[in-house]
Design an enzyme around this catalytic site. Structure first.
Site, PDB file in Angstrom:
ATOM      1  CG  HIS A 217      -0.298   0.300   2.495  1.00 11.99           C
ATOM      2  ND1 HIS A 217       0.327  -0.688   3.207  1.00 11.99           N
ATOM      3  CD2 HIS A 217      -0.130   1.434   3.204  1.00 11.99           C
ATOM      4  CE1 HIS A 217       0.850  -0.172   4.298  1.00 11.99           C
ATOM      5  NE2 HIS A 217       0.598   1.120   4.333  1.00 11.99           N
TER       6      HIS A 217
HETATM    7  C1  UD1 Z   1      -2.195   5.345   6.276  1.00  4.87           C
HETATM    8  C2  UD1 Z   1      -0.899   5.722   6.991  1.00  4.87           C
HETATM    9  C3  UD1 Z   1       0.131   4.602   6.822  1.00  4.87           C
HETATM   10  C4  UD1 Z   1      -0.442   3.267   7.262  1.00  4.87           C
HETATM   11  C5  UD1 Z   1      -1.725   3.009   6.479  1.00  4.87           C
HETATM   12  C6  UD1 Z   1      -2.357   1.691   6.869  1.00  4.87           C
HETATM   13  C7  UD1 Z   1      -0.381   8.151   6.996  1.00  4.87           C
HETATM   14  C8  UD1 Z   1       0.531   9.184   6.430  1.00  4.87           C
HETATM   15  N1  UD1 Z   1      -0.301   6.929   6.414  1.00  4.87           N
HETATM   16  O1  UD1 Z   1      -1.925   5.302   4.893  1.00  4.87           O
HETATM   17  O2  UD1 Z   1       1.252   4.895   7.620  1.00  4.87           O
HETATM   18  O3  UD1 Z   1       0.500   2.244   7.028  1.00  4.87           O
HETATM   19  O4  UD1 Z   1      -2.632   4.081   6.765  1.00  4.87           O
HETATM   20  O5  UD1 Z   1      -3.481   1.438   6.110  1.00  4.87           O
HETATM   21  O6  UD1 Z   1      -1.118   8.429   7.913  1.00  4.87           O
HETATM   22  N2  UD1 Z   1      -9.460   4.618   2.315  1.00  4.87           N
HETATM   23  C9  UD1 Z   1     -10.653   3.949   2.277  1.00  4.87           C
HETATM   24  N3  UD1 Z   1     -11.203   3.579   3.456  1.00  4.87           N
HETATM   25  C10 UD1 Z   1     -10.642   3.835   4.658  1.00  4.87           C
HETATM   26  C11 UD1 Z   1      -9.424   4.545   4.659  1.00  4.87           C
HETATM   27  C12 UD1 Z   1      -8.828   4.918   3.488  1.00  4.87           C
HETATM   28  O7  UD1 Z   1     -11.210   3.692   1.220  1.00  4.87           O
HETATM   29  O8  UD1 Z   1     -11.205   3.456   5.693  1.00  4.87           O
HETATM   30  C13 UD1 Z   1      -8.818   4.994   1.031  1.00  4.87           C
HETATM   31  C14 UD1 Z   1      -9.133   6.392   0.598  1.00  4.87           C
HETATM   32  O9  UD1 Z   1      -9.279   6.399  -0.779  1.00  4.87           O
HETATM   33  C15 UD1 Z   1      -7.885   7.160   0.974  1.00  4.87           C
HETATM   34  C16 UD1 Z   1      -6.780   6.117   0.792  1.00  4.87           C
HETATM   35  O10 UD1 Z   1      -7.404   4.886   1.163  1.00  4.87           O
HETATM   36  O11 UD1 Z   1      -7.707   8.288   0.188  1.00  4.87           O
HETATM   37  C17 UD1 Z   1      -5.578   6.343   1.640  1.00  4.87           C
HETATM   38  O12 UD1 Z   1      -5.937   6.507   3.020  1.00  4.87           O
HETATM   39  P1  UD1 Z   1      -5.033   7.406   4.009  1.00  4.87           P
HETATM   40  O13 UD1 Z   1      -5.494   7.283   5.399  1.00  4.87           O
HETATM   41  O14 UD1 Z   1      -4.909   8.762   3.457  1.00  4.87           O
HETATM   42  O15 UD1 Z   1      -3.597   6.781   3.911  1.00  4.87           O
HETATM   43  P2  UD1 Z   1      -3.102   5.263   3.816  1.00  4.87           P
HETATM   44  O16 UD1 Z   1      -2.481   5.080   2.494  1.00  4.87           O
HETATM   45  O17 UD1 Z   1      -4.164   4.297   4.241  1.00  4.87           O
END
Ligand code: UD1
Length: 381
Positions: A217
């Protein structure tokens, strides 16, 4: 520490912050420990809402027996600036209203730095759990979050010796640093036996020791279609030898849908799994391929070979003592590492690495002991 200590009639109010999936397994044992000392502590659990799906959030609360959050800030997804600012603004109001004596943050996600910044500006001391890890790669958003959180925290709780060295090098006074072990491994040891009873392997049609687990990811691996396509090519070849189970993170799913022209990778795809199912899967994997931080530690604790598809690790003890190998992101190197590992499987089955010092299930107890001792000392003085 500048916040007013609690008067002797008051319990110690600790505002605990969790936001994203890897935070939940770290906060769980701490919430249990505060509950065990309910006569002295009043925890306030705040979910920032950074992760919000059933699969990325709710199922972890259920599987790990974490109490319902007292407050959900509901910030959701967004750019880094937007997401961090939302947590910062919303948590500041909450801190003013609830007046905690301590703010406790875990890990390195955007919610961690945002809550820390809000707290220190209000002179509320911050306890950072999983402090001092450094990848030395400032392109990773988590590295920025770690360095900044550590520089202003009052208690720095570390999981491995390298973390203390890093903090001392950054000028953090040694009396703030406490080597306590690993709360994520507290959770793993608590739930391992329960996970073992699940029928996860049967449901996915797998035999113990005859499959690989893949997670991806990190932006550096999944946000660029070309890199992702190359990785899938190599991993697809492994999948023709043994099933490669790939629980797909929403960020990766998005890139696959948008950038790979609808091509489905030749892997055993599943939705993100709950904590217990995933732990069951890890326990009997022939090998794990990942770019996650936490999974490097979980495989070391379980003695399962792990190939980390990144250029660096902030968790070097998993390499020097555990079962982790950093293989980089070049597809050719990854393929060579996979074949080498498969060629030497008998040796790897014998040499299951060593569980690092203090990864013994008692980290949360040590952390809460120190908080109690230090907060009460300021009251008694
Ligand atoms: C975040 C953390 C990362 C961790 C990861 C675990 C930061 C900088 N990064 O990254 O350290 O390893 O979480 O998963 O905080 N989304 C969903 N549903 C959710 C959450 C996210 O669909 O419940 C999708 C959304 O499109 C979102 C993307 O995932 O834009 C990324 O989510 P985000 O929390 O921004 O960062 P992660 O890549 O998950």
């Amino acid at each position: 520490m500048t916040a007013a200590p609690p008067p002797s009639s008051e319990k110690i109010r600790v505002l605990c912050v969790a936001g994203a999936r890897p935070n939940f397994m770290k906060i769980a044992p701490l919430m249990h420990e505060f509950a065990r000392r309910a006569d002295r502590f009043e925890p306030i659990l705040v979910h920032t809402g950074q992760h919000y799906d059933q699969a990325m959030s709710d199922s972890f609360f259920k599987d790990l027996g974490i109490p319902e959050p007292d407050v959900n800030l509901g910030v959701g997804s967004g750019t880094h600036g937007h997401q961090t600012a939302q947590v910062l603004m919303k948590i500041e109001d909450l801190l003013v209203e609830r007046e905690p004596h301590v703010v406790l943050v875990v890990g390195d996600v955007n919610s961690t730095i945002a809550a820390t910044l809000a707290a220190v500006k209000l002179h509320i001391p911050v306890a950072h759990v999983e402090s001092g890890l450094r990848s030395w790669d400032r392109d990773m958003p988590e590295e920025i979050n770690r360095v900044l959180t550590d520089s202003v925290s009052h208690w720095l709780f570390t999981t491995e010796p390298s973390a203390e060295e890093n903090l001392l090098r950054e000028g953090i006074p040694s009396e703030k640093i406490h080597f306590v072990g690993n709360v994520m491994i507290d959770t793993l040891l608590t739930h391992k036996a329960r996970a073992q009873e699940l029928d996860t392997l049967e449901r996915l049609g797998l035999s113990p020791g005859e499959y690989a687990v893949l997670t991806l990811h990190r932006p550096s691996n999944v946000d660029h279609a070309e890199q992702l396509a190359k990785l899938f090519e190599v991993l697809g070849r492994l999948n023709r030898e043994i099933p490669v189970v790939f629980p797909i993170h929403p960020r990766t799913a998005k890139t696959v849908a948008e950038n790979l022209g609808g091509v489905t990778p030749d892997l055993h795809l599943t939705d993100p799994l709950g904590y217990l199912d995933f732990l069951r899967l890890l326990t009997d994997a022939q090998m794990v391929l990942t770019d996650s931080g936490g999974i490097q530690e979980e495989t070391t604790a379980l003695g399962v070979p792990c190939l980390t598809l990144r250029e660096s690790t902030e968790r070097p003890v998993t390499v020097t003592e555990g079962t982790n190998e950093i293989v980089g992101t070049n597809p050719r190197d990854i393929e060579a590492a996979i074949q080498k590992l498969r060629g030497g499987l008998d040796d790897r089955r014998k040499d299951r690495g060593k569980r690092p010092a203090l990864w013994d299930g008692e980290a949360a107890v040590r952390i809460v002991d120190i908080l109690e001792r230090d907060v009460l000392a300021t009251r008694d003085n």
